[in-house]
Design an enzyme around this catalytic site. Structure first.
Site, mmCIF file in Angstrom:
data_model
loop_
_atom_site.group_PDB
_atom_site.id
_atom_site.type_symbol
_atom_site.label_atom_id
_atom_site.label_comp_id
_atom_site.label_asym_id
_atom_site.label_seq_id
_atom_site.Cartn_x
_atom_site.Cartn_y
_atom_site.Cartn_z
ATOM 1 N N ARG A 124 0.455 -1.509 0.103
ATOM 2 C CA ARG A 124 -0.243 -0.459 -0.419
ATOM 3 C C ARG A 124 1.393 1.244 0.272
ATOM 4 O O ARG A 124 0.405 1.762 -0.451
ATOM 5 C CB ARG A 124 -0.598 -0.111 1.865
ATOM 6 C CG ARG A 124 -1.625 1.047 1.367
ATOM 7 C CD ARG A 124 -2.527 0.895 2.411
ATOM 8 N NE ARG A 124 -3.462 0.223 2.726
ATOM 9 C CZ ARG A 124 -5.066 -0.231 2.310
ATOM 10 N NH1 ARG A 124 -5.829 0.841 2.060
ATOM 11 N NH2 ARG A 124 -5.480 -0.914 2.524
ATOM 12 N N ARG A 202 -2.780 -9.218 10.306
ATOM 13 C CA ARG A 202 -1.917 -8.723 8.915
ATOM 14 C C ARG A 202 -0.232 -8.850 8.802
ATOM 15 O O ARG A 202 -0.496 -8.402 10.051
ATOM 16 C CB ARG A 202 -3.378 -8.787 8.446
ATOM 17 C CG ARG A 202 -2.679 -6.913 8.392
ATOM 18 C CD ARG A 202 -3.915 -6.121 8.081
ATOM 19 N NE ARG A 202 -3.513 -6.042 6.059
ATOM 20 C CZ ARG A 202 -4.672 -5.879 5.097
ATOM 21 N NH1 ARG A 202 -6.136 -5.571 5.764
ATOM 22 N NH2 ARG A 202 -4.758 -5.828 4.238
ATOM 23 N N ASP A 321 -13.616 5.413 1.130
ATOM 24 C CA ASP A 321 -14.032 4.963 2.727
ATOM 25 C C ASP A 321 -15.172 5.469 2.695
ATOM 26 O O ASP A 321 -16.318 5.321 4.038
ATOM 27 C CB ASP A 321 -13.234 3.921 3.280
ATOM 28 C CG ASP A 321 -12.397 3.219 2.946
ATOM 29 O OD1 ASP A 321 -13.012 2.090 2.315
ATOM 30 O OD2 ASP A 321 -11.221 2.692 3.075
#
Length: 430
Positions: A124, A202, A321
């Site tokens: 990312r 994660r 989002d």
């Protein structure tokens, strides 16, 4: 015909745009905000971003995926595909295994990229840095270290208060994520998040230690790989990247904790392995070899679908989002955020400065149903993996295949906005 199937529609050429005189103020420099800024400049508007982070050197996050529908947007940005390709995952298949390590099914991507366009899966922070730098090159005005405390709009004005300063624009885009302040103004009330019932552990890490371990070396020594282990109400996905030199993994599990406890926090190896009791030894090895500072415990929040993304006077819109958090299993959150920026830039171009509010209402109408349907794919994919009848899966192993819907992936947000805007505006004015 499947919905939104106009991926082959022609978009206007990339000639130098005619200045529109529209000043777009964007709160948030995530993928939604950065894409909106770049696309606004491409279509003749000026764009300014207010971002809370004080530095652009923050390499946050781990793996993020961009589908073929968003790679169409990357392709219009000169030099970007060439910069993304070397740092992204390259694999022709996803191997599914039972939680004990036994093989279930191998899904090959086949001609998907050839038919729909390239996919990009990578870190990312690294991908964001490439796109952020491109926005700066285009002349996007990015102000860092900004704390936006208020959004406001009247019949003639719209803007925000940031660091105590009143900043004006023609339209404002709230790209400030799941904790959006813009949402309260748009809705007229505080929309609190809810637990989704799931959380994820994660990590993203160097793969050198994995390469030395007999349990995990096959995942990284032969280039990039993609493997998923499935069990009752848990799935564990792992991918090696950059020719096996780096490694990313994530596993989703049931979690009913209150979101007020915090949405992201350092993970605990023992807690993670306890949830994986009875699972394949290579899965435990992956978790155990993860450096403590790389392990993240991230709760998945949920919000009810918003009745609108546009403020009462039509001058503020939510994107990304802030408007619609996606579950990771949709593999579309970032792509839909990018589509949003492309759509808004076109709508503003076609509406013009005098009636820019029409552009935001048209954007909502063009995007709303597509986003709602795409959001649902996150739930259906998760349930297909978590709720599978594992006693009968050998009879029909294709039941756990990741669906690759043409109406999602073979979509051109820019072309679709040009096509739909005249009809949508006509409906709105009636």
């Amino acid at each position: 015909m499947a919905p939104f199937m106009d991926g082959t529609a022609e978009s206007p050429p990339n000639n130098k745009p005619k200045p529109s005189g529209i000043h777009v103020l964007i709160v948030g420099a995530g993928f939604a905000g950065i894409t909106a800024a770049i696309e606004c400049v491409r279509h003749g508007h000026t764009a300014q971003i207010l971002e809370s982070y004080k530095s652009t050197n923050v390499q946050l996050g781990d793996i993020i995926s961009f589908g073929s529908n968003s790679s169409r947007i990357f392709k219009r940005w000169p030099g970007i595909p060439e910069k993304l390709d070397p740092i992204c995952h390259r694999s022709e298949k996803l191997e599914y295994r039972y939680w004990n390590g036994e093989h279930i099914y191998t899904q090959y991507w086949g001609t998907e990229e050839e038919n729909f366009g390239k996919r990009y899966n990578g870190h990312r922070g690294e991908i964001h840095k490439i796109i952020f730098d491109y926005a700066i090159e285009l002349g996007v005005d990015v102000k860092l270290g900004q704390k936006v405390t208020e959004y406001f709009e009247t019949d003639t004005e719209v803007g925000v208060v940031s660091n105590g300063e009143r900043i004006m624009a023609d339209v404002v885009l709230g790209a400030d994520g799941v904790r959006s302040k813009a949402r309260t103004l748009v809705l007229g009330y505080n929309d609190a998040p809810k637990p989704s019932g799931y959380a994820v552990y994660r990590a993203w890490m160097d793969s050198s230690e994995l390469a030395k371990n007999d349990l995990t070396k096959d995942l990284v020594l032969n280039g990039d790989s993609h493997t998923g282990w499935l069990g009752p109400d848990i799935h564990f996905l792992a991918a090696s990247i950059k020719n096996g030199k780096e490694f990313s993994w994530v596993f989703t599990h049931r979690d009913e904790r209150n979101v007020d406890e915090g949405w992201s926090e350092p993970g605990n190896h023992e807690d993670a392995c306890k949830l994986l009791e009875g699972w394949a030894p290579e899965v435990h090895a992956i978790v155990r070899m993860t450096p403590p500072e790389k392990l993240v415990d991230w709760k998945l929040v949920y919000r009810d679908p918003l009745p609108t993304w546009v403020s009462p006077k039509g001058r503020i819109a939510l994107i990304g989002d802030a408007a619609h958090p996606f579950l990771p299993t949709s593999i579309q959150g970032a792509s839909q955020a990018m589509e949003e920026g492309s759509c808004i830039a076109v709508c503003l171009e076609l509406a013009g400065k005098k009636i820019a509010a029409d552009a935001l209402r048209a954007y909502e109408k063009i995007r709303y149903e597509r986003v709602r349907l795409t959001q649902k794919t996150g739930e259906t994919t998760r349930d297909a993996w978590h709720k599978a009848d594992f006693t009968k899966l050998k009879e029909n192993p294709e039941a756990i295949k990741l669906k690759r819907e043409e109406w999602v992936l073979n979509h051109d947000a820019e072309a679709h906005a040009y096509k739909m805007f005249p009809e949508v505006v006509k409906e709105l004015r009636q």
